[in-house]
Scaffold this motif. Structure first.
Motif, mmCIF file in Angstrom:
data_model
loop_
_atom_site.group_PDB
_atom_site.id
_atom_site.type_symbol
_atom_site.label_atom_id
_atom_site.label_comp_id
_atom_site.label_asym_id
_atom_site.label_seq_id
_atom_site.Cartn_x
_atom_site.Cartn_y
_atom_site.Cartn_z
ATOM 1 N N GLY A 1 2.204 4.511 -1.133
ATOM 2 C CA GLY A 1 2.278 3.061 -1.266
ATOM 3 C C GLY A 1 3.697 2.555 -1.212
ATOM 4 O O GLY A 1 3.981 1.509 -0.601
ATOM 5 N N LEU A 2 4.616 3.291 -1.835
ATOM 6 C CA LEU A 2 6.015 2.874 -1.810
ATOM 7 C C LEU A 2 6.595 3.010 -0.406
ATOM 8 O O LEU A 2 7.393 2.168 0.026
ATOM 9 C CB LEU A 2 6.837 3.683 -2.810
ATOM 10 C CG LEU A 2 8.321 3.290 -2.905
ATOM 11 C CD1 LEU A 2 8.481 1.799 -3.200
ATOM 12 C CD2 LEU A 2 9.039 4.114 -3.968
ATOM 13 N N TYR A 3 6.218 4.044 0.340
ATOM 14 C CA TYR A 3 6.706 4.173 1.718
ATOM 15 C C TYR A 3 6.287 2.958 2.542
ATOM 16 O O TYR A 3 7.061 2.447 3.358
ATOM 17 C CB TYR A 3 6.162 5.443 2.371
ATOM 18 C CG TYR A 3 6.553 6.737 1.698
ATOM 19 C CD1 TYR A 3 7.750 6.848 0.991
ATOM 20 C CD2 TYR A 3 5.726 7.860 1.759
ATOM 21 C CE1 TYR A 3 8.103 8.035 0.368
ATOM 22 C CE2 TYR A 3 6.077 9.041 1.141
ATOM 23 C CZ TYR A 3 7.256 9.128 0.442
ATOM 24 O OH TYR A 3 7.593 10.313 -0.172
ATOM 25 N N ALA A 4 5.055 2.493 2.326
ATOM 26 C CA ALA A 4 4.596 1.298 3.036
ATOM 27 C C ALA A 4 5.458 0.097 2.669
ATOM 28 O O ALA A 4 5.813 -0.725 3.534
ATOM 29 C CB ALA A 4 3.135 1.024 2.706
ATOM 30 N N ALA A 5 5.830 -0.010 1.391
ATOM 31 C CA ALA A 5 6.682 -1.114 0.955
ATOM 32 C C ALA A 5 8.091 -0.984 1.527
ATOM 33 O O ALA A 5 8.707 -1.983 1.930
ATOM 34 C CB ALA A 5 6.737 -1.150 -0.574
ATOM 35 N N LEU A 6 8.622 0.237 1.570
ATOM 36 C CA LEU A 6 9.968 0.452 2.110
ATOM 37 C C LEU A 6 10.011 0.141 3.602
ATOM 38 O O LEU A 6 11.019 -0.362 4.118
ATOM 39 C CB LEU A 6 10.406 1.894 1.858
ATOM 40 C CG LEU A 6 10.640 2.275 0.389
ATOM 41 C CD1 LEU A 6 10.923 3.772 0.267
ATOM 42 C CD2 LEU A 6 11.783 1.468 -0.213
ATOM 43 N N ALA A 7 8.911 0.423 4.301
ATOM 44 C CA ALA A 7 8.849 0.072 5.716
ATOM 45 C C ALA A 7 8.784 -1.439 5.888
ATOM 46 O O ALA A 7 9.459 -2.012 6.757
ATOM 47 C CB ALA A 7 7.637 0.733 6.368
ATOM 48 N N GLU A 8 7.990 -2.098 5.070
ATOM 49 C CA GLU A 8 7.893 -3.555 5.124
ATOM 50 C C GLU A 8 9.237 -4.202 4.802
ATOM 51 O O GLU A 8 9.589 -5.245 5.367
ATOM 52 C CB GLU A 8 6.830 -4.028 4.129
ATOM 53 C CG GLU A 8 6.588 -5.517 4.109
ATOM 54 C CD GLU A 8 6.004 -6.049 5.393
ATOM 55 O OE1 GLU A 8 6.167 -7.268 5.647
ATOM 56 O OE2 GLU A 8 5.371 -5.284 6.146
#
Length: 283
Positions: free
Chosen positions: A72-79
Motif C-alpha cells: 500500500g505504501l509503494y502505491a502511495a509513493l508512486a502516486e
C-alpha cells in the motif's frame, strides 16, 4: 476540490495495489485496499516532502510500523512521484527495491524497516523528540494496525509521547478487526480502544477510515492543534479489508490473500465500477 483529489489518488493507488498483487498472485492486498484512503490523505494532502529528494531534512516523516502493508505504501509513493510507477512491476521480485515487507535500506521514501510489530511508535516517539530538540517544525506520522495494539511496547510508547508532550506526533491506527490469527476481538480484545488512548494522554478521534471527508476533517482538527510542545494525536480508523472490491471484501482468510489468476481482472472491474458509481452519485 480537495476531497475529490484525495479520492482520485486513493482510487489510483488501489489499482496499483491490484497490479502489484497480480504479479505475485497473492499478498497483503486486503489491508492495502482498506488503508488506501488513509494513505491517500497523508500523501496527497498532509505531508510536506520533495519527490526528487526523499532525504530532504525538512520533510515530514511517515513511519510504516506495519511492514506488511508495504504494498500500500509503494502505491502511495508512486502516486507521490517518489518512486516511478513503472517500478511497481518489480514488487516482490528478486533484487527489487520493493520487497513484500518494508525495508528502509531498499526503498526511497521508506523511513523504517517493518517486520515484527510493535516497534514503529517507539521509533516515532524518539524521532519526534529528537526533531524537537533540533528546533525542527517537522511532524512525524506513524501508521499502526489494531493488531499491533496487542504489543505492550506500543502502549509504553504512547505513554512516553504524552509524557514528553509531543505535539508534533500523529498516530493513525487501521482498525480492520483482523489479524494473522483471526478476528482481533478474538485474539486480544482492545476495546474500548479510544478510551485507552485518551487515558494515555492523547487527543483521540475515531472515524470511518474509508471516508475521505471524515479523514480530512480529523487531520484538519489535528493540524489546528499541532505544536512542538503539546498533545500527541491519534486517529482511529475503522476500515474494511479489501475496501472497494466486493469480491475481496467478503473473502475468508483475508489476512494474506491468494487470488486466482482469473479474479484479478474482476477485481479491477469491480473497483472501477464502484468508483464511477460513487462519482456519479456525488456529482
Amino acid at each position: 476540490m480537495r476531497i475529490d483529489e484525495v479520492r482520485d489518488a486513493a482510487h489510483r493507488m488501489r489499482h496499483h495495489v491490484l497490479n502489484m498483487g497480480e504479479a505475485q498472485g497473492q499478498g497483503y492486498v486486503g489491508q492495502a485496499l482498506g488503508a488506501a484512503d488513509m494513505l491517500a490523505c497523508v500523501y496527497a494532502d498532509q505531508l510536506s516532502y520533495r519527490p526528487d529528494d526523499p532525504k530532504w531534512e525538512g520533510r515530514d516523516r511517515f513511519l510504516l510500523s506495519t511492514g506488511h502493508y508495504a504494498i500500500g505504501l509503494y502505491a502511495a509513493l508512486a502516486e507521490a512521484r517518489i518512486i516511478d510507477a513503472a517500478e511497481l512491476d518489480s514488487y516482490g521480485c528478486d533484487d527489487s527495491r520493493l520487497p513484500m515487507s518494508g525495508m528502509a535500506s531498499y526503498t526511497p521514501g521508506m523511513e523504517i524497516s517493518g517486520g515484527s510489530l510493535g516497534h514503529g511508535l517507539t521509533v516515532a516517539v524518539g524521532m519526534a523528540l529528537g526533531l524537537r530538540h533540533q528546533g525542527s517544525p517537522v511532524r512525524v506520522f506513524n501508521f499502526l494496525s489494531d493488531g499491533e495494539l496487542d504489543e505492550g511496547s506500543t502502549w509504553e510508547a504512547a505513554m512516553g509521547a504524552a509524557h514528553h508532550q509531543l505535539g508534533n506526533l500523529v498516530a493513525m491506527v487501521d482498525i480492520n478487526a483482523l489479524q494473522a490469527d483471526g478476528p482481533t476481538a478474538g485474539v486480544l480484545r482492545t476495546e474500548p480502544v479510544a478510551d485507552k488512548w485518551t487515558a494515555c494522554g492523547w487527543f483521540t478521534q475515531r472515524v470511518n477510515g474509508n471516508d475521505v471527508e471524515a479523514l480530512l476533517a480529523a487531520f484538519d482538527e489535528i493540524a489546528g492543534r499541532a505544536a512542538p510542545v503539546g498533545t500527541p494525536a491519534v486517529i482511529l480508523c475503522d476500515t474494511r479489508v479489501g475496501s472497494g472490491v466486493p469480491l475481496l471484501e467478503n473473502r475468508e482468510k483475508a489476512h494474506f490473500m491468494r487470488i486466482d489468476a482469473d479474479e484479478w481482472q474482476i477485481c479491477r472491474e469491480q473497483l472501477t465500477a464502484g468508483y464511477q458509481e460513487k462519482a456519479g452519485v456525488d456529482a
